[in-house]
Design an enzyme around this catalytic site. Sequence first.
Site: not given
Length: 513
Positions: A260, A255, A277, A310, A257
């Site tokens: 994350g 998903g 990722e 992405c 940044t």
Amino acid sequence: MSDVVDEQSAPSVALGLRAAEHAETRMLIDGELVAAASGAEFANISPATGRELGVTAAAGAEDMDRAIAAARRAFDESDWLANRALRRRCLEQLQSAIEGDSELLREELIAEVGCPRMTTQNAQLDWPLADALRYPARLIDEFEWERTLDGGGLFGERNVRTVVQAPVGVVAAICPSNFPVEVILNKLGPALAAGNTVVLKPDPNTPWNATRLGRLIAEHTDIPPGVVDVVPTPSNEVAALLSNDPRVDLISFTGSTAVGKHLMRQGADTMKRMFLELGGKSALIALDDADVGAAVRGALGICVHAGQACAANSRMLVHRSLFEPIVAALTIAFETVPVGDPTLPETLVGPVISAAQQARVLEVCERGQRAGARLVTGGGRPEGLSGHLAGGHFLRPTLFITEDSANPLAQEEVFGPVLTVLPFDDDDQAVRMANDSAYGLAGAVVSSSLDRGMAIARRVRSGVFGVNGGMFYGADAPFGGVKNSGVGRQCGVEGFRQYLETRTIAYRAPRKR
């Protein structure tokens, strides 16, 4: 203006009705298909029409706690982690079950993800269905689970050390809305093959593909209760239990940044392993010897699935000698790309996932223009959409040019059908510009010289890179990024190792005579 593929007989609405008729709305917890303990549900909205497709069980804290407990118990008390033959058989059963439901799953993806039909013939469905489970299932037999080291003993005794690869434990698999089946299968496959148990939390915008997999697991496989739990929820607070709970050993997240980084902070107190990722701002580089047609075809990747990938090349760096002809060709291409109903086979650009994402893309474009980027074509919603599609979350393929690498459109992940083109003067400058990013996920180069293209590829800091149209995708090829694009790798042996711990066991043995 882009050619609009409009609907005459409302095929997106008809598809949505069919998807709702066959959808699985329950979650899978401890081997049972259940409603939320509270009875709560949430709406699944069609990106193409803005209308409700149906509902899904909305997990609350009690449901999530039960799912985590089931996964923990299945790992600690069942023979799942030790029984490799069972794991392989179960993955083969799941593969067969998904294949049996593949056409229903295809229609469901088009309805709830809004992905164009043509994308289901590659990364949305057919590619991961081909090898995302088969490859890790094969690794169960081929992987080197143990190796022996001899030496290092005391007092003349023989010392033997066995290095063992063991499953991490309970994996929280948190998945996105853009390529949900591809991501889910590439998390489930290696995690289960390695011997872990999984709590799967799908994106609330696209829950039905995950709940369908839950039903297939419950009804068509020998996967023991608790080994896979599927827990959809629209609540960030409920989802946060996965990163806070000490019973969860690893977060596997795909998903943004920002999310994350938030998960890393949340998981720090319980020292969770992380596979992240994340986002990208990948650059396609057209060198001075590039074929213009090949460069333009490569750049059209940003239009596929409305740029919601992405790894999409959302920046294009063009040698100044080719800048005008490439921009001219891109303009024509962007203005003729078919936009509209994702059910139609000719559509390349469907809707973005939500009204909120549509607004975010427009906001970044506006800031980029204020900072000096020039709009060449596109911008805003496409004209001509009518009927049920008028409520969809569509955007025109949009092309900007700028000389400023610091422009928001050259730095931020837009996640829409928006390409920003920048000129450069030599190869060294192209590499500097490509690396002038907080991200480092993917990239590409077009050149008539393979050696020159490979030299560029080795200098750009990214996890994956394509030279002259080379495709890095596959269950056997590690995928992931550097810098703000993530931690760890998905797929390949490297991705398999993400779900393993290394242990060393030593024992004294008689000296060899």
